[in-house]
Design a protein around this motif. Structure first.
Motif, PDB file in Angstrom:
ATOM      1  N   ASP A  15     -10.132 -50.016 -37.583  1.00  0.00           N
ATOM      2  CA  ASP A  15     -10.250 -48.699 -36.958  1.00  0.00           C
ATOM      3  C   ASP A  15      -9.136 -47.748 -37.416  1.00  0.00           C
ATOM      4  O   ASP A  15      -8.609 -46.972 -36.623  1.00  0.00           O
ATOM      5  N   GLY A  16      -8.771 -47.832 -38.672  1.00  0.00           N
ATOM      6  CA  GLY A  16      -7.771 -46.914 -39.220  1.00  0.00           C
ATOM      7  C   GLY A  16      -6.355 -47.198 -38.786  1.00  0.00           C
ATOM      8  O   GLY A  16      -5.488 -46.336 -38.913  1.00  0.00           O
ATOM      9  N   GLN A  17      -6.126 -48.411 -38.274  1.00  0.00           N
ATOM     10  CA  GLN A  17      -4.758 -48.733 -37.877  1.00  0.00           C
ATOM     11  C   GLN A  17      -4.377 -50.159 -38.243  1.00  0.00           C
ATOM     12  O   GLN A  17      -5.224 -51.019 -38.420  1.00  0.00           O
ATOM     13  N   VAL A  18      -3.054 -50.356 -38.349  1.00  0.00           N
ATOM     14  CA  VAL A  18      -2.508 -51.656 -38.734  1.00  0.00           C
ATOM     15  C   VAL A  18      -1.515 -52.083 -37.664  1.00  0.00           C
ATOM     16  O   VAL A  18      -0.545 -51.362 -37.387  1.00  0.00           O
ATOM     17  N   GLU A  19      -1.746 -53.230 -37.059  1.00  0.00           N
ATOM     18  CA  GLU A  19      -0.801 -53.755 -36.070  1.00  0.00           C
ATOM     19  C   GLU A  19       0.356 -54.444 -36.786  1.00  0.00           C
ATOM     20  O   GLU A  19       0.144 -55.170 -37.762  1.00  0.00           O
ATOM     21  N   VAL A  20       1.572 -54.199 -36.295  1.00  0.00           N
ATOM     22  CA  VAL A  20       2.746 -54.868 -36.857  1.00  0.00           C
ATOM     23  C   VAL A  20       3.434 -55.610 -35.709  1.00  0.00           C
ATOM     24  O   VAL A  20       3.950 -54.988 -34.776  1.00  0.00           O
ATOM     25  N   ALA A  21       3.403 -56.924 -35.776  1.00  0.00           N
ATOM     26  CA  ALA A  21       3.908 -57.767 -34.690  1.00  0.00           C
ATOM     27  C   ALA A  21       5.418 -57.592 -34.507  1.00  0.00           C
ATOM     28  O   ALA A  21       6.111 -57.170 -35.443  1.00  0.00           O
ATOM     29  N   PRO A  22       5.940 -57.933 -33.330  1.00  0.00           N
ATOM     30  CA  PRO A  22       7.391 -57.863 -33.114  1.00  0.00           C
ATOM     31  C   PRO A  22       8.138 -58.636 -34.197  1.00  0.00           C
ATOM     32  O   PRO A  22       7.829 -59.803 -34.456  1.00  0.00           O
ATOM     33  N   GLY A  23       9.079 -57.979 -34.850  1.00  0.00           N
ATOM     34  CA  GLY A  23       9.858 -58.608 -35.901  1.00  0.00           C
ATOM     35  C   GLY A  23       9.086 -58.879 -37.180  1.00  0.00           C
ATOM     36  O   GLY A  23       9.616 -59.488 -38.109  1.00  0.00           O
ATOM     37  N   GLY A  24       7.859 -58.406 -37.231  1.00  0.00           N
ATOM     38  CA  GLY A  24       6.989 -58.717 -38.366  1.00  0.00           C
ATOM     39  C   GLY A  24       6.974 -57.645 -39.431  1.00  0.00           C
ATOM     40  O   GLY A  24       7.547 -56.560 -39.275  1.00  0.00           O
ATOM     41  N   SER A  25       6.282 -57.970 -40.513  1.00  0.00           N
ATOM     42  CA  SER A  25       6.177 -57.055 -41.635  1.00  0.00           C
ATOM     43  C   SER A  25       4.786 -57.180 -42.249  1.00  0.00           C
ATOM     44  O   SER A  25       4.222 -58.273 -42.289  1.00  0.00           O
ATOM     45  N   VAL A  26       4.230 -56.057 -42.678  1.00  0.00           N
ATOM     46  CA  VAL A  26       2.908 -56.046 -43.303  1.00  0.00           C
ATOM     47  C   VAL A  26       3.011 -55.262 -44.607  1.00  0.00           C
ATOM     48  O   VAL A  26       3.587 -54.178 -44.643  1.00  0.00           O
ATOM     49  N   GLU A  27       2.466 -55.826 -45.679  1.00  0.00           N
ATOM     50  CA  GLU A  27       2.435 -55.123 -46.963  1.00  0.00           C
ATOM     51  C   GLU A  27       1.021 -54.658 -47.250  1.00  0.00           C
ATOM     52  O   GLU A  27       0.066 -55.435 -47.143  1.00  0.00           O
ATOM     53  N   LEU A  28       0.896 -53.387 -47.638  1.00  0.00           N
ATOM     54  CA  LEU A  28      -0.405 -52.812 -47.968  1.00  0.00           C
ATOM     55  C   LEU A  28      -0.361 -52.277 -49.396  1.00  0.00           C
ATOM     56  O   LEU A  28       0.433 -51.394 -49.705  1.00  0.00           O
ATOM     57  N   ARG A  29      -1.200 -52.829 -50.255  1.00  0.00           N
ATOM     58  CA  ARG A  29      -1.333 -52.316 -51.615  1.00  0.00           C
ATOM     59  C   ARG A  29      -2.450 -51.277 -51.599  1.00  0.00           C
ATOM     60  O   ARG A  29      -3.585 -51.595 -51.219  1.00  0.00           O
ATOM     61  N   LEU A  30      -2.110 -50.031 -51.939  1.00  0.00           N
ATOM     62  CA  LEU A  30      -3.117 -48.980 -51.834  1.00  0.00           C
ATOM     63  C   LEU A  30      -2.925 -47.889 -52.884  1.00  0.00           C
ATOM     64  O   LEU A  30      -1.886 -47.789 -53.527  1.00  0.00           O
ATOM     65  N   VAL A  31      -4.001 -47.103 -53.039  1.00  0.00           N
ATOM     66  CA  VAL A  31      -3.993 -45.946 -53.945  1.00  0.00           C
ATOM     67  C   VAL A  31      -4.377 -44.735 -53.099  1.00  0.00           C
ATOM     68  O   VAL A  31      -5.539 -44.596 -52.707  1.00  0.00           O
ATOM     69  N   PRO A  32      -3.384 -43.886 -52.759  1.00  0.00           N
ATOM     70  CA  PRO A  32      -3.665 -42.764 -51.851  1.00  0.00           C
ATOM     71  C   PRO A  32      -4.313 -41.571 -52.558  1.00  0.00           C
ATOM     72  O   PRO A  32      -4.180 -41.403 -53.773  1.00  0.00           O
ATOM     73  N   ARG A  33      -4.994 -40.763 -51.761  1.00  0.00           N
ATOM     74  CA  ARG A  33      -5.615 -39.535 -52.249  1.00  0.00           C
ATOM     75  C   ARG A  33      -4.831 -38.348 -51.682  1.00  0.00           C
ATOM     76  O   ARG A  33      -4.341 -38.406 -50.552  1.00  0.00           O
ATOM     77  N   ALA A  34      -4.745 -37.266 -52.467  1.00  0.00           N
ATOM     78  CA  ALA A  34      -3.973 -36.089 -52.058  1.00  0.00           C
ATOM     79  C   ALA A  34      -4.404 -35.573 -50.693  1.00  0.00           C
ATOM     80  O   ALA A  34      -5.597 -35.521 -50.378  1.00  0.00           O
ATOM     81  N   GLY A  35      -3.410 -35.197 -49.894  1.00  0.00           N
ATOM     82  CA  GLY A  35      -3.694 -34.639 -48.576  1.00  0.00           C
ATOM     83  C   GLY A  35      -2.498 -34.822 -47.661  1.00  0.00           C
ATOM     84  O   GLY A  35      -1.510 -35.453 -48.034  1.00  0.00           O
ATOM     85  N   ALA A  36      -2.607 -34.270 -46.461  1.00  0.00           N
ATOM     86  CA  ALA A  36      -1.584 -34.449 -45.429  1.00  0.00           C
ATOM     87  C   ALA A  36      -2.265 -35.095 -44.238  1.00  0.00           C
ATOM     88  O   ALA A  36      -3.319 -34.613 -43.786  1.00  0.00           O
ATOM     89  N   TYR A  37      -1.703 -36.191 -43.774  1.00  0.00           N
ATOM     90  CA  TYR A  37      -2.369 -37.013 -42.768  1.00  0.00           C
ATOM     91  C   TYR A  37      -1.433 -37.279 -41.587  1.00  0.00           C
ATOM     92  O   TYR A  37      -0.228 -37.473 -41.763  1.00  0.00           O
ATOM     93  N   ASP A  38      -2.016 -37.315 -40.403  1.00  0.00           N
ATOM     94  CA  ASP A  38      -1.243 -37.628 -39.198  1.00  0.00           C
ATOM     95  C   ASP A  38      -1.052 -39.130 -39.061  1.00  0.00           C
ATOM     96  O   ASP A  38      -1.922 -39.923 -39.422  1.00  0.00           O
ATOM     97  N   LEU A  39       0.086 -39.488 -38.509  1.00  0.00           N
ATOM     98  CA  LEU A  39       0.452 -40.887 -38.266  1.00  0.00           C
ATOM     99  C   LEU A  39       0.939 -40.994 -36.830  1.00  0.00           C
ATOM    100  O   LEU A  39       1.642 -40.108 -36.341  1.00  0.00           O
ATOM    101  N   GLU A  40       0.549 -42.066 -36.148  1.00  0.00           N
ATOM    102  CA  GLU A  40       1.107 -42.318 -34.819  1.00  0.00           C
ATOM    103  C   GLU A  40       1.015 -43.794 -34.493  1.00  0.00           C
ATOM    104  O   GLU A  40       0.318 -44.556 -35.166  1.00  0.00           O
ATOM    105  N   CYS A  41       1.741 -44.184 -33.446  1.00  0.00           N
ATOM    106  CA  CYS A  41       1.554 -45.507 -32.850  1.00  0.00           C
ATOM    107  C   CYS A  41       0.708 -45.272 -31.610  1.00  0.00           C
ATOM    108  O   CYS A  41       1.056 -44.458 -30.764  1.00  0.00           O
ATOM    109  N   THR A  42      -0.417 -45.990 -31.526  1.00  0.00           N
ATOM    110  CA  THR A  42      -1.350 -45.747 -30.412  1.00  0.00           C
ATOM    111  C   THR A  42      -1.077 -46.650 -29.204  1.00  0.00           C
ATOM    112  O   THR A  42      -1.815 -46.595 -28.239  1.00  0.00           O
TER     113      THR A  42
END
Ligand SMILES: [Cu+2]
Length: 140
Positions: A97-124
């Motif tokens: 659903d367009g979000q990535v959970e990051v566990a307490p003390g954890g780390s997540v790596e995302l390999r991606l190719v972004p497209r031009a634009g300005a995007y909002d970010l938040e913790c839900t």
């Protein structure tokens, strides 16, 4: 009246078509080179993203490293960003659903190719964005 019903039917059909693209990330081509890609580190804390504005290059493969330095769960929610971004097949499953959970003390790596634009970010997580856990992703 019939015309209005037809328009409604078309609108419903279009919105139904739009659902899979927001829920299912686009997969980057298998030959995308992530081995030499720049690593962008983002820290999730109580209650902030650091950096608050994440700057990326359009069309450039990147490894986004999300690290939660706290004892509570946070997420990296950027549905518009993820809908416009190609994700490595191996990392696609962590985006829901367009979000990535990051566990307490954890780390997540995302390999991606972004497209031009300005995007909002938040913790839900409840109460986090209002306490400052918001940011933006700018891709040029
Ligand atoms: Cu949070």
């Amino acid at each position: 009246m019939t015309f209005r019903l037809a328009l409604t039917a078309i609108a419903l059909a279009l919105s139904a078509c739009a659902i899979p693209t927001t829920l299912t990330p686009q997969i980057a081509p298998a030959d995308t080179s992530f081995a030499s890609a720049q690593r962008i580190e983002v820290t999730l804390s109580n209650f902030a993203f650091d950096p608050q504005t994440i700057s990326l290059r359009a069309g450039q493969p990147v490894v986004l490293v999300l690290t939660n330095t706290t004892g509570r769960a946070h997420n990296f929610a950027a549905p518009d960003f993820f809908a416009a971004t190609q994700i490595a097949q191996s990392d696609a499953a962590v985006i829901a659903d367009g979000q990535v959970e990051v566990a307490p003390g954890g780390s997540v790596e995302l390999r991606l190719v972004p497209r031009a634009g300005a995007y909002d970010l938040e913790c839900t997580h409840v109460g986090h964005s209002i306490r400052g856990m918001i940011g933006s992703i700018v891709v040029r």
